[in-house]
Every structure is written in C-alpha cells, then in structure tokens.
Write a protein that holds these residues in place. Structure first.
Motif, PDB file in Angstrom:
ATOM      1  N   GLU B   5       0.848  -1.186   0.000  1.00 15.37           N
ATOM      2  CA  GLU B   5       0.000   0.000   0.000  1.00 15.37           C
ATOM      3  C   GLU B   5       0.885   1.239   0.000  1.00 15.37           C
ATOM      4  N   GLN B   6       0.481   2.216  -0.772  1.00 14.63           N
ATOM      5  CA  GLN B   6       1.281   3.430  -0.909  1.00 14.63           C
ATOM      6  C   GLN B   6       0.394   4.639  -0.659  1.00 14.63           C
ATOM      7  N   ARG B   7       0.971   5.620   0.011  1.00 12.16           N
ATOM      8  CA  ARG B   7       0.239   6.858   0.247  1.00 12.16           C
ATOM      9  C   ARG B   7       1.194   8.037   0.339  1.00 12.16           C
ATOM     10  N   PRO B   8       0.771   9.264   0.024  1.00 10.97           N
ATOM     11  CA  PRO B   8      -0.573   9.571  -0.454  1.00 10.97           C
ATOM     12  C   PRO B   8      -0.674   9.331  -1.959  1.00 10.97           C
ATOM     13  N   PRO B   9      -1.844   9.267  -2.502  1.00 12.08           N
ATOM     14  CA  PRO B   9      -1.979   9.108  -3.959  1.00 12.08           C
ATOM     15  C   PRO B   9      -1.591  10.382  -4.720  1.00 12.08           C
ATOM     16  N   HIS B  10      -1.786  11.532  -4.075  1.00 15.53           N
ATOM     17  CA  HIS B  10      -1.408  12.809  -4.677  1.00 15.53           C
ATOM     18  C   HIS B  10      -0.689  13.638  -3.621  1.00 15.53           C
ATOM     19  N   LEU B  11       0.352  14.348  -4.077  1.00 10.49           N
ATOM     20  CA  LEU B  11       1.121  15.177  -3.160  1.00 10.49           C
ATOM     21  C   LEU B  11       1.573  16.422  -3.912  1.00 10.49           C
ATOM     22  N   SER B  12       1.265  17.577  -3.333  1.00 11.59           N
ATOM     23  CA  SER B  12       1.661  18.832  -3.948  1.00 11.59           C
ATOM     24  C   SER B  12       2.507  19.608  -2.960  1.00 11.59           C
ATOM     25  N   VAL B  13       3.700  20.011  -3.382  1.00 18.09           N
ATOM     26  CA  VAL B  13       4.597  20.771  -2.516  1.00 18.09           C
ATOM     27  C   VAL B  13       5.152  21.943  -3.299  1.00 18.09           C
ATOM     28  N   ILE B  21       6.880  10.109   0.791  1.00 13.90           N
ATOM     29  CA  ILE B  21       5.959   9.077   0.293  1.00 13.90           C
ATOM     30  C   ILE B  21       6.208   7.819   1.106  1.00 13.90           C
ATOM     31  N   ILE B  22       5.125   7.153   1.480  1.00 16.83           N
ATOM     32  CA  ILE B  22       5.242   6.001   2.378  1.00 16.83           C
ATOM     33  C   ILE B  22       4.576   4.777   1.762  1.00 16.83           C
ATOM     34  N   CYS B  23       5.222   3.641   1.947  1.00 18.19           N
ATOM     35  CA  CYS B  23       4.647   2.356   1.542  1.00 18.19           C
ATOM     36  C   CYS B  23       4.687   1.397   2.718  1.00 18.19           C
ATOM     37  N   ALA B  86       6.314  14.036 -11.023  1.00 21.13           N
ATOM     38  CA  ALA B  86       6.189  12.740 -11.704  1.00 21.13           C
ATOM     39  C   ALA B  86       5.336  11.845 -10.816  1.00 21.13           C
ATOM     40  N   VAL B  87       5.164  10.600 -11.258  1.00 21.78           N
ATOM     41  CA  VAL B  87       4.521   9.587 -10.420  1.00 21.78           C
ATOM     42  C   VAL B  87       5.621   8.699  -9.857  1.00 21.78           C
ATOM     43  N   TYR B  88       5.572   8.476  -8.555  1.00 19.52           N
ATOM     44  CA  TYR B  88       6.571   7.667  -7.874  1.00 19.52           C
ATOM     45  C   TYR B  88       5.947   6.363  -7.387  1.00 19.52           C
ATOM     46  N   GLY B 103       3.546  -0.547  -5.365  1.00 23.25           N
ATOM     47  CA  GLY B 103       2.516   0.277  -4.760  1.00 23.25           C
ATOM     48  C   GLY B 103       1.682   0.921  -5.858  1.00 23.25           C
ATOM     49  N   SER B 104       0.637   1.631  -5.446  1.00 22.24           N
ATOM     50  CA  SER B 104      -0.323   2.200  -6.395  1.00 22.24           C
ATOM     51  C   SER B 104       0.114   3.542  -6.976  1.00 22.24           C
ATOM     52  N   GLY B 105       1.256   4.058  -6.520  1.00 19.83           N
ATOM     53  CA  GLY B 105       1.787   5.279  -7.100  1.00 19.83           C
ATOM     54  C   GLY B 105       1.382   6.540  -6.355  1.00 19.83           C
ATOM     55  N   THR B 106       2.268   7.514  -6.384  1.00 20.54           N
ATOM     56  CA  THR B 106       2.003   8.838  -5.827  1.00 20.54           C
ATOM     57  C   THR B 106       2.335   9.868  -6.888  1.00 20.54           C
ATOM     58  N   LYS B 107       1.348  10.662  -7.240  1.00 21.48           N
ATOM     59  CA  LYS B 107       1.592  11.729  -8.209  1.00 21.48           C
ATOM     60  C   LYS B 107       2.079  12.959  -7.465  1.00 21.48           C
TER      61      LYS B 107
END
Lengths: 113, 112
Positions: B5-13, B21-23, B86-88, B103-107
């Motif tokens: 499981e990966q979070r968050p799905p979206h991250l803006s900084v 990003i955490i898995c 990017a997506v990580y 994981g499901s990716g983090t944009k």
C-alpha cells in the motif's frame, strides 16, 4: 547505448485483432519481464523469463503469449484483443543471481477500440 | 502474495520543500525494496534500492528509510524542484526473489 528497448511506442487496434509487441535489452541480462500498467497506473506482473525459459506466469488470459528467441529478447503476442487489454505494457530485465534491480523500457501503449 | 500500500496518492509541494511518500508491505521476509519514478508518457526510472539489512540510504537529495518492524518504507525528496514532478512507485521483491510488487503510485507535483 545499453538499455531496454520496446516497439512500437503505441498501437491502436480493434477488438478481435492480433497484436505483437517487441522488447530487446542490451544490458547483458538473462531475465526479462512483462508488466501491465492499467489506466489507473497500477502495475502488475504478467510473465517472467530466465534464459528463454518461462518461470513466472501470473493469472493472465490465454490470449496472451510471451515468446523468447534468446535471453535478450522477449516479445508479447495478444490474440484477439479485448477492450480491457488497453493498457501500457512495460518490459523489464535484470541479471539473475546478481542485483535484484530491474530496468524498464519506455512501454508500449495499447488502445483497443 | 505480497500486498503493498502506498500513500498519499497525490502530493503537492512548493519548490524547496520536502516530499515524503510512504509504503507498507505485508511479507516480513521481503528482502529488497526499490523506488521508481515515472514521468508522463515514459517508462519507470529506478531511483534507489535497498536490501533488508539497510535502514537508511541517502543519494543525491533522496533518502530511503526502511522500518522492518512496522513493515514501512519511505522516500523523502529533500528540497524538491519542478523537475521532480512525476509519479513515484515503491516496489518490493516477492518471496520468490524474482517478481516486483508495486505500490499504487504517488503523483507528485512541485510548484515553483
């Protein structure tokens, strides 16, 4: 240049047609993979080959068949494509018995109309 | 099989900020962990990888932390810049020592 190469970059076809994708790596690796990335970006293993031998075949419909002529090439054929086959197909490779690192190609985007 | 499981799905900084990003994973025997970056329309670029005997690894503005007790893997981009947008994906090695589970990716979006 040493890398993982995939052709074509993208392909658009209609339901029921047959398609083939090619993957070649010049990294000197002996293990290659096909992964499927769906529209939600989820990545899932499809097949794994080591020295031309199939070692992993996840639950994939029978219309998908991988083909390996040598350890540097792994192709993917899809007979009679379905709409749910629309995805990006990513090829990867690594050296078995060495590092676990897998290196990926740029992907082939398939759109089934 | 392994569940990741990966979070968050979206991250803006903002540029210069950190992005984390955490898995989490389920198989305590997992031996290898990696992070990939995927830019728009491109394949996966391997960023960093660690074996299970490593708790922390730093390279070129990236820090990977592995907490085996909590089965948690994190990626910290220090001083993010717009080119990091990017997506990580995190990826862990399955018990067969062959297949990666993603994981499901983090944009990640880094704003100037």
């Amino acid at each position: 240049e040493t890398a993982v190469f995939q052709t074509p970059n993208y392909h658009v076809t209609q339901v029921g047609n047959e398609v083939s994708f090619n993957c070649k790596q010049t990294l000197g690796h002996d293990t290659m993979y096909w992964y499927k990335q769906d529209s939600k970006k989820l990545l899932k293993i499809m097949f794994s080959y080591n020295n031309k031998q199939l070692i992993v075949n996840e639950t994939v419909p029978r219309r998908f068949s991988p083909q390996s002529s040598d350890k540097a090439h792994l192709n993917l054929r899809i007979k009679s494509v379905e709409p749910e086959d629309s995805a990006v197909y990513l090829c990867a490779s690594r050296h078995w018995g060495g590092s676990f690192e897998q290196y990926f190609g740029p992907g082939t985007r398939l759109t089934v109309l | 099989g392994e569940q990741v499981e990966q979070r968050p799905p979206h991250l803006s900084v903002r540029e210069g900020d950190s992005a984390i990003i955490i898995c989490t994973y389920t198989d305590s025997a997992t031996a290898y962990f990696s992070w990939y970056k995927q830019e728009a329309g491109a394949g996966l670029q391997l960023l960093m990888s660690v074996l299970s005997n490593v708790d922390r690894k730093e390279e070129q503005g990236l820090t990977v932390l592995l907490n085996k007790k909590d089965k948690r893997l994190s990626l910290n981009l220090t001083a993010a810049h717009p080119g990091d947008s990017a997506v990580y994906f995190c990826a862990v090695l399955g018990s067969n020592y062959n297949v990666l589970y993603f994981g499901s990716g983090t944009k990640l979006t880094v704003e100037p």
